[in-house]
Design an enzyme around this catalytic site. Structure first.
Site, PDB file in Angstrom:
ATOM      1  N   LYS A  50       0.850  -1.208   0.000  1.00 17.69           N
ATOM      2  CA  LYS A  50       0.000   0.000   0.000  1.00 17.69           C
ATOM      3  C   LYS A  50       0.883   1.255   0.000  1.00 17.69           C
ATOM      4  CE  LYS A  50      -3.776  -2.458   2.239  1.00 17.69           C
ATOM      5  NZ  LYS A  50      -4.480  -2.796   3.476  1.00 17.69           N
ATOM      6  N   GLN A  94      -4.237  -1.606   9.689  1.00 17.59           N
ATOM      7  CA  GLN A  94      -4.186  -2.924   9.056  1.00 17.59           C
ATOM      8  C   GLN A  94      -4.793  -3.981   9.985  1.00 17.59           C
ATOM      9  OE1 GLN A  94      -3.156  -3.532   5.833  1.00 17.59           O
ATOM     10  NE2 GLN A  94      -3.892  -5.605   6.180  1.00 17.59           N
ATOM     11  N   ASP A 117     -10.656   3.005   4.375  1.00 20.29           N
ATOM     12  CA  ASP A 117     -10.977   1.582   4.261  1.00 20.29           C
ATOM     13  C   ASP A 117     -12.490   1.371   4.214  1.00 20.29           C
ATOM     14  OD1 ASP A 117      -8.917  -0.196   3.891  1.00 20.29           O
ATOM     15  OD2 ASP A 117      -8.366  -0.316   6.013  1.00 20.29           O
TER      16      ASP A 117
END
Ligand code: NAD
Length: 295
Positions: A50, A94, A117
């Site tokens: 990412k 994460q 997200d």
């Protein structure tokens, strides 16, 4: 049969984003902050990729690393700092997190305006109502892939296997929505679904997101179906250079010849997930100036 190449589709999106960054001017760059707790191998790989992708398109990125035994309150404090940092457009934590940390608490602590997200309940609620929101990166990436390869979805029967908040459920909502890559009749299947094989065999589109390598077999797929494989499982393989191989939820070799289009694993949905995340980060940045990008 068309291989839905995530590398090609994600590169096209990255190229667009690169141009968009240039048009913003040199002092205005989208900025993604990622928090990584512990040093789980798979999480390390995802976060690194990412961060690398941010650099590739000209975004700024910050990686905050915390020890595996970090307390929940320290993690929440780190998120609060990023929430308050005006230079940060998007925040991701994460997952999965160590067991002593309440994941939902963490998700809800991220400012919904920076929740790239798309896991915050505010964004999930907006998605359900068809309002502009951050769409979870994996289903968003799949929609971008369907668009890139001009897959016709209108009126099709889509079967989504898996009902998680990050993949299956938002995927089912998007496919049923009034959207160029939506307008499907959707069946959502899960671990208690009966006759799953028969349901899949009637599907025009299958999205497999359950995390069981090779689960979708030849007999579950109708001729000409479109098959999207979300699964990523590390399966031990002493012959592989890393000692494991990445396996999808679809038995690719036997299923692919029956399909009209299929995603490979690796090289399919995973790369599109990053494209979705980058698009969300750009949107978060643009929201500050009240500009909307095409979805
Ligand atoms: P999850 O464990 O949260 O959810 C799995 C879902 O599958 C559940 O809803 C469960 O009901 C369903 N399920 C489990 N066994 C089943 C069975 N036998 N029959 C029918 N349904 C069954 O997983 P998740 O986070 O949604 O991830 C699913 C898979 O996708 C995993 O392999 C994960 O690694 C992968 N993933 C990939 C990406 C990507 O970028 N490619 C992103 C996120 C997740």
């Amino acid at each position: 049969m068309v291989i839905l190449d995530g590398k090609k589709a994600s590169q096209a999106i990255k190229n667009q984003l690169k141009q968009q960054v240039l048009s913003l001017g040199s002092d205005k760059k989208p900025h993604l902050a990622a928090i990584l707790v512990g040093n789980d191998g798979a999480s390390e790989t995802y976060v690194a990729s990412k961060v690398r992708s941010c650099e590739e398109v000209g975004f700024e990125s910050t990686l905050v690393r915390l020890d595996n035994d970090v307390s929940e309150s320290t993690l929440l404090q780190a998120i609060e700092t990023l929430n308050a940092d005006d230079s940060v457009d998007g925040i991701l934590v994460q997952l999965p997190l160590p067991k002593h940390i309440r994941e939902q608490r963490v998700i809800e602590s991220i400012d919904a305006e920076k929740d790239v997200d798309g896991f915050h309940p505010v964004n999930a609620g907006k998605l359900v109502q068809g309002l502009p929101s951050f769409i979870p990166a994996t289903p968003y990436g799949i929609m971008l892939m369907l668009a890139h390869f001009n897959i016709d979805t209108k009126g099709k029967h889509a079967v989504v296997i898996g009902r998680s908040n990050i993949v299956g459920r938002p995927m089912s909502i998007l496919l049923s929505s009034n959207h160029p890559q939506g307008n499907c009749t959707v069946t959502i299947c899960h671990s208690h679904t009966k006759n799953l094989e028969d349901i899949c065999a009637r599907a025009d589109i299958i999205v497999a997101a359950l995390g069981r390598p090779g689960f979708v077999t030849n007999n579950m797929v109708k001729d000409g179906a479109v098959v999207i494989d979300v699964g990523i499982t590390r399966v031990e393989d002493s012959a592989a250079p890393k000692g494991y191989r990445i396996k999808g939820d679809v038995a690719y070799e036997e299923v692919a010849p029956k399909t009209s289009a299929i995603t490979p694993v690796p090289g399919g949905v995973g790369l599109m997930t990053i494209a979705g995340l980058l698009k969300n980060t750009m949107q978060a940045h643009l929201n500050r100036t009240q500009i909307t990008v095409d979805r």
